[in-house]
Enzyme design. Sequence first.
Site, short mmCIF file in Angstrom:
data_model
loop_
_atom_site.label_atom_id
_atom_site.label_comp_id
_atom_site.label_asym_id
_atom_site.label_seq_id
_atom_site.Cartn_x
_atom_site.Cartn_y
_atom_site.Cartn_z
N ASN A 1 50.80 -16.62 -33.83
CA ASN A 1 50.09 -16.83 -32.56
C ASN A 1 51.13 -17.11 -31.48
O ASN A 1 51.72 -18.19 -31.45
CB ASN A 1 49.12 -18.01 -32.71
CG ASN A 1 48.38 -18.31 -31.42
OD1 ASN A 1 48.37 -17.50 -30.49
ND2 ASN A 1 47.75 -19.46 -31.37
N LYS B 1 50.69 -17.49 -28.29
CA LYS B 1 50.19 -18.38 -27.24
C LYS B 1 50.64 -17.86 -25.86
O LYS B 1 50.68 -16.65 -25.64
CB LYS B 1 50.63 -19.81 -27.51
CG LYS B 1 50.23 -20.29 -28.90
CD LYS B 1 50.50 -21.76 -29.13
CE LYS B 1 50.11 -22.17 -30.54
NZ LYS B 1 50.26 -23.62 -30.77
N HIS C 1 40.77 -21.89 -31.81
CA HIS C 1 42.04 -22.60 -31.89
C HIS C 1 41.90 -23.97 -31.22
O HIS C 1 41.17 -24.13 -30.25
CB HIS C 1 43.15 -21.79 -31.22
CG HIS C 1 44.52 -22.31 -31.51
ND1 HIS C 1 45.05 -23.39 -30.85
CD2 HIS C 1 45.45 -21.91 -32.40
CE1 HIS C 1 46.27 -23.62 -31.33
NE2 HIS C 1 46.53 -22.75 -32.27
N GLU D 1 43.67 -25.58 -29.27
CA GLU D 1 43.98 -25.61 -27.84
C GLU D 1 42.81 -25.10 -27.01
O GLU D 1 42.56 -25.58 -25.91
CB GLU D 1 45.25 -24.80 -27.58
CG GLU D 1 46.49 -25.49 -28.13
CD GLU D 1 47.66 -24.57 -28.41
OE1 GLU D 1 48.66 -25.06 -28.97
OE2 GLU D 1 47.57 -23.36 -28.10
N GLU E 1 43.83 -25.95 -39.37
CA GLU E 1 44.96 -26.46 -38.60
C GLU E 1 44.72 -27.92 -38.24
O GLU E 1 43.99 -28.22 -37.30
CB GLU E 1 45.18 -25.61 -37.33
CG GLU E 1 43.89 -25.25 -36.58
CD GLU E 1 44.15 -24.70 -35.19
OE1 GLU E 1 45.22 -24.12 -34.98
OE2 GLU E 1 43.28 -24.86 -34.32
N GLY F 1 52.57 -28.08 -33.35
CA GLY F 1 53.60 -28.21 -32.34
C GLY F 1 54.23 -29.59 -32.26
O GLY F 1 54.93 -29.90 -31.31
N SER G 1 52.97 -26.41 -37.78
CA SER G 1 54.42 -26.61 -37.92
C SER G 1 54.98 -26.02 -39.22
O SER G 1 55.81 -26.64 -39.89
CB SER G 1 54.76 -28.10 -37.82
OG SER G 1 54.38 -28.62 -36.55
N GLY H 1 52.84 -20.83 -35.17
CA GLY H 1 53.02 -20.95 -33.73
C GLY H 1 54.45 -20.69 -33.32
O GLY H 1 54.91 -19.55 -33.28
N GLY H 2 55.19 -21.74 -33.04
CA GLY H 2 56.55 -21.62 -32.50
C GLY H 2 57.48 -20.77 -33.33
O GLY H 2 58.27 -19.98 -32.79
#
Length: 252
Positions: free
Chosen positions: A9, A11, A97, A99, A169, A175, A215, A236-237
């Site tokens: 993802n 983002k 999600h 967020e 999640e 994150g 993470s 994610g990241g």
Amino acid sequence: MRTKIVAGNWKLNNNKEESKSLIKSLKKAIKNLPLENTRVIVAPTFVNLSSSVKAAKKSVIEVVAQNMHQAKNGAFTGEVSADMLKAIGVETVILGHSERRTYFNETDAALAEKVDAVLENGMETIFCFGELLEDRKSDNHFKVVESQLSNALFHLEAKDWGSIILAYEPVWAIGTGETASPEQAQEMHAFIRSIIEKKYTKEVADSVSILYGGSVKPANAEEIFSKPDVDGGLIGGAALKVEDFTGIINAI
């Protein structure tokens, strides 16, 4: 055998050229990996979906959307419909999600409508859910997860679950650098499968791929993915770096 999935993802990251470059590098990095029964997915921003679909052609990489509105059309400024996504070759969308739930106030009721729109249009969803840190600390995490799933998904028929991928999640691990332990992930994934079995059948529960998101990195991916009820990850990241994302794919 359930399908293994590693989904990135992106983002609110990467412009058009950065998105194309990342896909090009990823195609090269995974070209010779043994990916039988494994899906590799990336989710760029709306404005980069079309060019990303083109960039991913002639590869195993699937391009999916990060969100979708439930309406077919109308006065919904800034939103995108299922038909619009399908028209550019996008057949899967991430919904729910944390967020979106937190920053855009998406409710279980709205998500149920979005899931219905996905199914009505012959699409697939990666459906996200998970507890807050206070839920975990108060030992309320199982109840929260069961509520999120039942409110948004348990109106579906058993046949609909062929178009559902679940992504657990824990919000406190997104994150933050914090990660649920492999044992915590397995415990929750097994619980999720048990409530699906209770509502539907063991066959439905056993067929659903459940991803872990929170993470995930190359260093911890193998141990997390080794758990019997963890079928991959929503990343994610680490999905923004070819080396890291490739390392996670290798761990599956």
